[in-house]
Design a protein around this motif. Structure first.
Motif, PDB file in Angstrom:
ATOM      1  N   ASP A 174      34.434  -9.311  12.856  1.00 60.88           N
ATOM      2  CA  ASP A 174      35.141  -8.420  11.936  1.00 60.88           C
ATOM      3  C   ASP A 174      36.290  -9.142  11.230  1.00 60.88           C
ATOM      4  N   LEU A 175      36.999  -9.982  11.969  1.00 60.62           N
ATOM      5  CA  LEU A 175      38.084 -10.748  11.352  1.00 60.62           C
ATOM      6  C   LEU A 175      37.545 -11.739  10.328  1.00 60.62           C
ATOM      7  N   LEU A 176      36.440 -12.401  10.674  1.00 59.03           N
ATOM      8  CA  LEU A 176      35.851 -13.372   9.750  1.00 59.03           C
ATOM      9  C   LEU A 176      35.280 -12.687   8.519  1.00 59.03           C
ATOM     10  N   ASP A 177      34.628 -11.542   8.720  1.00 58.52           N
ATOM     11  CA  ASP A 177      34.041 -10.816   7.583  1.00 58.52           C
ATOM     12  C   ASP A 177      35.119 -10.277   6.647  1.00 58.52           C
ATOM     13  N   THR A 178      36.286  -9.980   7.190  1.00 61.27           N
ATOM     14  CA  THR A 178      37.380  -9.511   6.345  1.00 61.27           C
ATOM     15  C   THR A 178      37.986 -10.654   5.551  1.00 61.27           C
ATOM     16  N   ALA A 179      38.163 -11.801   6.202  1.00 62.64           N
ATOM     17  CA  ALA A 179      38.746 -12.958   5.520  1.00 62.64           C
ATOM     18  C   ALA A 179      37.782 -13.563   4.505  1.00 62.64           C
ATOM     19  N   ASP A 180      36.495 -13.520   4.823  1.00 66.69           N
ATOM     20  CA  ASP A 180      35.481 -14.103   3.941  1.00 66.69           C
ATOM     21  C   ASP A 180      34.327 -13.111   3.835  1.00 66.69           C
ATOM     22  N   PRO A 181      34.431 -12.090   2.974  1.00 69.05           N
ATOM     23  CA  PRO A 181      33.435 -11.019   2.919  1.00 69.05           C
ATOM     24  C   PRO A 181      32.026 -11.540   2.666  1.00 69.05           C
ATOM     25  N   PRO A 182      31.058 -11.138   3.474  1.00 69.66           N
ATOM     26  CA  PRO A 182      29.667 -11.572   3.280  1.00 69.66           C
ATOM     27  C   PRO A 182      28.990 -10.772   2.179  1.00 69.66           C
ATOM     28  N   ASP A 183      27.782 -11.176   1.837  1.00 73.45           N
ATOM     29  CA  ASP A 183      27.014 -10.456   0.826  1.00 73.45           C
ATOM     30  C   ASP A 183      26.505  -9.116   1.344  1.00 73.45           C
ATOM     31  N   ASP A 184      26.333  -9.025   2.638  1.00 72.89           N
ATOM     32  CA  ASP A 184      25.818  -7.805   3.259  1.00 72.89           C
ATOM     33  C   ASP A 184      26.848  -6.680   3.120  1.00 72.89           C
ATOM     34  N   HIS A 185      26.467  -5.617   2.411  1.00 73.50           N
ATOM     35  CA  HIS A 185      27.372  -4.487   2.193  1.00 73.50           C
ATOM     36  C   HIS A 185      27.766  -3.806   3.498  1.00 73.50           C
ATOM     37  N   HIS A 186      26.817  -3.676   4.414  1.00 70.69           N
ATOM     38  CA  HIS A 186      27.101  -2.994   5.675  1.00 70.69           C
ATOM     39  C   HIS A 186      28.110  -3.780   6.507  1.00 70.69           C
ATOM     40  N   ARG A 188      30.421  -5.776   5.322  1.00 68.53           N
ATOM     41  CA  ARG A 188      31.735  -5.655   4.670  1.00 68.53           C
ATOM     42  C   ARG A 188      32.378  -4.319   4.993  1.00 68.53           C
ATOM     43  N   ARG A 189      31.560  -3.258   4.947  1.00 58.92           N
ATOM     44  CA  ARG A 189      32.101  -1.934   5.242  1.00 58.92           C
ATOM     45  C   ARG A 189      32.523  -1.829   6.704  1.00 58.92           C
ATOM     46  N   ARG A 190      31.726  -2.397   7.593  1.00 61.48           N
ATOM     47  CA  ARG A 190      32.062  -2.370   9.017  1.00 61.48           C
ATOM     48  C   ARG A 190      33.361  -3.129   9.275  1.00 61.48           C
ATOM     49  N   ALA A 191      33.542  -4.257   8.624  1.00 57.72           N
ATOM     50  CA  ALA A 191      34.760  -5.049   8.816  1.00 57.72           C
ATOM     51  C   ALA A 191      35.986  -4.296   8.327  1.00 57.72           C
ATOM     52  N   ARG A 192      35.847  -3.591   7.213  1.00 61.81           N
ATOM     53  CA  ARG A 192      36.995  -2.860   6.666  1.00 61.81           C
ATOM     54  C   ARG A 192      37.459  -1.740   7.597  1.00 61.81           C
ATOM     55  N   SER A 193      36.520  -1.192   8.372  1.00 64.71           N
ATOM     56  CA  SER A 193      36.873  -0.095   9.265  1.00 64.71           C
ATOM     57  C   SER A 193      37.208  -0.561  10.675  1.00 64.71           C
ATOM     58  N   SER A 194      37.238  -1.860  10.894  1.00 65.19           N
ATOM     59  CA  SER A 194      37.465  -2.388  12.239  1.00 65.19           C
ATOM     60  C   SER A 194      38.939  -2.325  12.634  1.00 65.19           C
ATOM     61  N   PRO A 195      39.241  -1.894  13.848  1.00 68.01           N
ATOM     62  CA  PRO A 195      40.632  -1.937  14.324  1.00 68.01           C
ATOM     63  C   PRO A 195      41.128  -3.360  14.514  1.00 68.01           C
ATOM     64  N   ALA A 196      40.211  -4.330  14.579  1.00 66.17           N
ATOM     65  CA  ALA A 196      40.623  -5.730  14.745  1.00 66.17           C
ATOM     66  C   ALA A 196      41.515  -6.164  13.591  1.00 66.17           C
ATOM     67  N   VAL A 197      41.146  -5.755  12.376  1.00 61.32           N
ATOM     68  CA  VAL A 197      41.928  -6.140  11.199  1.00 61.32           C
ATOM     69  C   VAL A 197      43.288  -5.448  11.230  1.00 61.32           C
ATOM     70  N   GLN A 198      43.311  -4.189  11.632  1.00 58.81           N
ATOM     71  CA  GLN A 198      44.565  -3.444  11.709  1.00 58.81           C
ATOM     72  C   GLN A 198      45.502  -4.038  12.761  1.00 58.81           C
ATOM     73  N   ILE A 199      44.941  -4.449  13.889  1.00 60.39           N
ATOM     74  CA  ILE A 199      45.761  -4.928  15.000  1.00 60.39           C
ATOM     75  C   ILE A 199      46.151  -6.387  14.826  1.00 60.39           C
ATOM     76  N   GLU A 200      45.173  -7.224  14.469  1.00 64.48           N
ATOM     77  CA  GLU A 200      45.439  -8.663  14.423  1.00 64.48           C
ATOM     78  C   GLU A 200      45.667  -9.182  13.012  1.00 64.48           C
ATOM     79  N   GLY A 201      45.093  -8.522  12.034  1.00 66.59           N
ATOM     80  CA  GLY A 201      45.293  -8.932  10.652  1.00 66.59           C
ATOM     81  C   GLY A 201      44.283  -9.946  10.177  1.00 66.59           C
ATOM     82  N   GLY A 202      44.293 -11.131  10.747  1.00 60.71           N
ATOM     83  CA  GLY A 202      43.368 -12.181  10.344  1.00 60.71           C
ATOM     84  C   GLY A 202      43.461 -13.339  11.317  1.00 60.71           C
ATOM     85  N   ILE A 203      42.555 -14.276  11.134  1.00 58.52           N
ATOM     86  CA  ILE A 203      42.535 -15.443  12.008  1.00 58.52           C
ATOM     87  C   ILE A 203      41.994 -16.628  11.223  1.00 58.52           C
TER      88      ILE A 203
END
Length: 256
Positions: A174-186, A188-203
């Motif tokens: 989820d962190l990687l997909d947020t930092a570097d969005p893949p072509d797969d729409h699903h 990207r959407r899953r990464a945007r809704s992940s608590p990992a991004v909210q809690i950790e931000g990025g890596i």
């Protein structure tokens, strides 16, 4: 229950030796106490027998699930090794598993290789895609078997460890997909809704390299530990007899 029954029996014997007149004067109480002790011992023995039979019925299924978890864990750590250039493409012999496992446990070497891999865009993208594939496979494997295995307390701990591995790799994806969005729409959407991004931000950078190393090493550790458990659930000798196969002596372990 068996321990309590035996303790009560011991107390009864001692009291009978010390003050036997009490039981002689209270025959009804003595009879009731002896009946309760017998029932408790009987129930305890029956429970042990039923639990043993239940474990025997589960043994082949449990071993199958354990081996599937081993396969998944091995896919993770060998996948990381392959992407960072530490796993030769022709490494397919069974005796190479231990050799490659030692590479994973060599933290400085693996960290250096991962650090170099994520420094190049093309290699980093390949590693990103591989981790996403592994995360999906891990979720599928656990989703199929976790609920079944958690019904048996004896296997709950090992399942918990594999859930930890699945959580770690899913979090990283989820962190990687947020930092570097893949072509797969699903994805990207899953990464945007992940608590990992909210809690950790990025890596990224050194922290990313360390995280990948930790996941690979956990997967390799679970590979070895779960395989050892699987070989003790049902002895290989049993399979050798069933299948008429020849099994190396070092794999013939005793059942638990």
């Amino acid at each position: 229950m068996a321990a309590i029954a035996l303790l009560a029996l011991a107390v009864g014997i001692v009291s009978d030796a010390v003050g036997g007149t009490f039981w002689a004067r209270h025959a009804l109480v003595a009879g009731l106490v002896s009946s309760v002790i017998i029932v408790m011992l009987t129930v305890a023995v029956v429970n042990v027998v039923l639990e043993r039979r239940r474990r025997e019925r589960w043994s082949v299924l449990a071993q199958f699930v354990m081996l599937e978890l081993v396969r998944n864990a091995r896919l993770i750590w060998t996948g990381v090794l392959a992407q960072v250039g530490l796993l030769p493409p022709d490494t397919t012999r069974p005796d190479e598993v231990d050799t490659n496992g030692r590479i994973v446990r060599d933290t400085p070497r693996l960290t250096a290789a991962v650090r170099e891999a994520i420094a190049h865009d093309s290699v980093r993208h390949g590693l990103h895609d591989e981790i996403a594939l592994l995360a999906a496979h891990t979720a599928e494997t656990l989703g199929r078997w976790a609920a079944v295995m958690l019904n048996a307390d004896v296997y709950a701990e090992v399942i918990d460890r594999h859930v930890e591995l699945a959580s770690d790799i899913s979090w990283l994806v989820d962190l990687l997909d947020t930092a570097d969005p893949p072509d797969d729409h699903h994805r990207r959407r899953r990464a945007r809704s992940s608590p990992a991004v909210q809690i950790e931000g990025g890596i990224a950078g050194e922290e990313l390299a360390k995280r990948i190393v930790v996941i690979a090493q956990l997967a390799e550790e679970l590979d070895r530990a779960t395989l050892d458990l699987a070989m003790r659930i049902v002895p290989v000798e049993w399979w050798r007899v069933r299948l008429g196969a020849t099994i190396p002596d070092e794999r013939r372990t005793a059942p638990v």
